[in-house]
Structures are given as C-alpha cells and as structure tokens.
Scaffold this active site. Sequence first.
Site, PDB file in Angstrom:
ATOM      1  N   ARG A  86      50.818  41.148  56.315  1.00  0.00           N
ATOM      2  CA  ARG A  86      50.469  42.556  56.056  1.00  0.00           C
ATOM      3  C   ARG A  86      50.530  43.396  57.331  1.00  0.00           C
ATOM      4  NH1 ARG A  86      45.671  42.826  51.474  1.00  0.00           N
ATOM      5  NH2 ARG A  86      47.031  42.308  49.749  1.00  0.00           N
ATOM      6  N   LYS A 118      44.312  34.443  33.613  1.00  0.00           N
ATOM      7  CA  LYS A 118      43.877  35.113  32.385  1.00  0.00           C
ATOM      8  C   LYS A 118      44.893  36.067  31.781  1.00  0.00           C
ATOM      9  CE  LYS A 118      38.972  34.881  33.343  1.00  0.00           C
ATOM     10  NZ  LYS A 118      37.788  35.595  33.743  1.00  0.00           N
ATOM     11  N   GLY A 129      49.537  39.043  46.127  1.00  0.00           N
ATOM     12  CA  GLY A 129      48.391  38.162  45.903  1.00  0.00           C
ATOM     13  C   GLY A 129      48.720  36.678  45.947  1.00  0.00           C
ATOM     14  N   GLY A 151      46.705  43.578  43.129  1.00  0.00           N
ATOM     15  CA  GLY A 151      46.166  44.487  42.114  1.00  0.00           C
ATOM     16  C   GLY A 151      46.973  45.768  42.000  1.00  0.00           C
TER      17      GLY A 151
END
Length: 397
Positions: free
Chosen positions: A39, A201, A354, A377
Amino acid sequence: MHITKQTIDQVDLRGKRVIIRVDFNVPLDDTLQITDDSRIRAALPTINHTVDEGGMVILCSHLGRPKGKPSPELSLAPVAKRLKRFLGKEVIFSPDCVGPKVKNLVSQLKPGDVLLLENLRFHPEEESNDEQFAAELASLGDVYINEAFGAAHRSHASTAGITKFIKTSAAGYLMKREVEYLEGAVEKPIRPFVAILGGAKVSGKIGVIENLGKKVDKVIIGGGMAFTFIKAMGLEIGRSMVEDDMLEFAKGIHQHALERGVKFYLPVDCVVAASLDPGAETKIVPTQEIPEGWYGMDIGPASVKLFSEAIQNAKTILWNGPMGMFERDAFARGTQAIAHAVANAYALTIVGGGDTALAVHRSGETDSMSFISTGGGAALQLLEGGEMPGLAALPDR
C-alpha cells in the site's frame, strides 16, 4: 473506461501545500515491523509527482482501529521509516495530525519536502466526519488529493468532509487506476467475462453477486459461501459454514443465472476436516458425500480442475475472495491453484483486494495479475455499483 473526476494531472501543484490522503493501513507484526508494504508502494507515483512538480507534500492516513484515542502500537512512525527508504529522502514525521505543532511544521516546509502526519483515527472526529476537524485538516494545505481508495467507501473527515473546506481537490494516480479498472471491468468487459467469488459469507457479497450476475458469462463460487449454495441444492454439508437465512437467496441467484444463460460453477469436491483443530484428520470427498459432523475447509482437486478449465478461455477475470481457509497450509491448495490458473490465463485479471490480494501474494503470482486492488471493502462497494463518499466528494473534470 475513464474516470469522470478531476485528477492530479489537471491540478497545478507548484509551490502549493498538497494534502494527500493515502491508505497506509499496513499490516504490522508483534514487533511493529511492516509485513506487507504494497500500500505504501502504491502511493509512490502520486507522492513523487508532487515532489517533482515542486509541491510540499503533507501525507495523512489511518492505521488500524485505535477507537479515537492515541495508541502507540498503531503509530505511523514505522511507515515514515519505510517511506524514507522508498523515496530516498527525509520524511518529517508529525506527532499529531492537527494542532499548533502540526501548523508549525507545515509552515516550515519547502517545495519537495515530505511530511507524514500521525494516525488520523487517534481523533474520534475523523470517523464521525466532524466539520470542525475536517476544516482544521483542510487549513494545512492549498490542494487536496485523495489517493486512499481503500478508505473511499467511508464518509470520514479526511476522505469526504475535507473537500468542502479546500479550494482544489482531485483524485491521485492510484485512485484513478482503481476506479478505471474496477468500473471498466464491470461496465465494458472484454468477453468471456468470468467472476470468481469466494470468502466466508454470501451475505457480505449480496450486492456484488446481484450486480455481477447481470454482466458476467460465468460465475465460479468457492470458499465458505459455496456451502450455502450446496445446501440450497438439498445436499448434506456436515458442519460446514452455512448461512441458513441465505438459502432462498442462493437458490434464486442460481436459478436466475441459469435462466440468463450464465454458466454457474460450484465445487464438485472438497477438503473436509473432522474438527477445527489444526491437527485434525482431513480427507477429500465429493460434495455429495460430506460426512455428518465434518467441516468443509477448501475446494478439492476435481474442483480445481473444473474451475481452471472454466477460466481458461476467459478474456476478463474478476476474483474476489479465497477458495478456502487459505491461512492454514492444509487448506491453502485450492486458493493457490486458482491463483496460478488466473495468472496463466490470457486475460485482463483483476483481483479485489483484502484476503484475495494476500492469497495471490502468498502464491507468488502478484506480478502476473493485471491489477490488484488495494481496497477490499472499497472494491466490493464499487463492484456493487454503490456510492463511494470519498470519490463522490471530488469535483468532476
């Protein structure tokens, strides 16, 4: 696909104090050493451009979740050290991000200087998007550049609020690339377009599944979320992860995909474990034969073969979410094999931040991907077609 927002190239930086909101939310180990600096590296083109143009660089970022109060283990000091090495020049580190000390440091900056402010989230006003805090941040500079794609889906003082109080705002190079790649892939993909969706999920990816389901030619589902789809088909899944309240949704998505002619792939075999203990017995079984009481932990070799074949003729691949519990070596094979298959495809390959970025990194395939998003996200929100406060706050070209 071109970003519609004003970008750093359209702004005069010479002699200006340039606040760059970066995403230096890097992982640290117990000794506060940085374990992955991608990053920081991703922001270098924007920082270097500002230095070359004779601007004064004021960098601000968050790190972790300090809950609005100073916490020494979440200081950006290690980042200042690493950044100094990358830039090959002095990086001044400020012990706070607002207040008289910071103002004093800013007043002494000369063109080409680089100042890094301490963690924004040491102040609760950052996350509550407090107007006064945003105005105080804005008062440090003449120009604001948003380079923090990973935080662009948050409406915080340093990503959204600050733009109201500063005359000139624009997107940095990384922000521009992220938006162009992610939006471009979804809006105008070169076909066949394949989406690989994994992770724990279904509920966390509802928007992405719905939005992409209308645009892709093939959907490949792996990871924990696959068991919700498998159970929805009426199969036994043992004690594998499942979201019972998502079964109808999963059934509907599967049905809609088939009606639209979208090829829909689910694992045909999986690696199961007798318990969640690290040393538990494991075996490979077809998905129809998951033993009662066992846990599905990864896709099996037949699924790898099936998925790899499905990926082979793709021209655009979008991958978000690992295929299993890749953090454990025993269950990392499926994710690694898919990373190799994606890397070997003659396609535009986009990895959605992520965990997936970490998995690709561990597979040694980082350099083989066309684009790896820095924001997990944020990438999801953009792929859902959702509003990005940090992006929306910037002026159009």
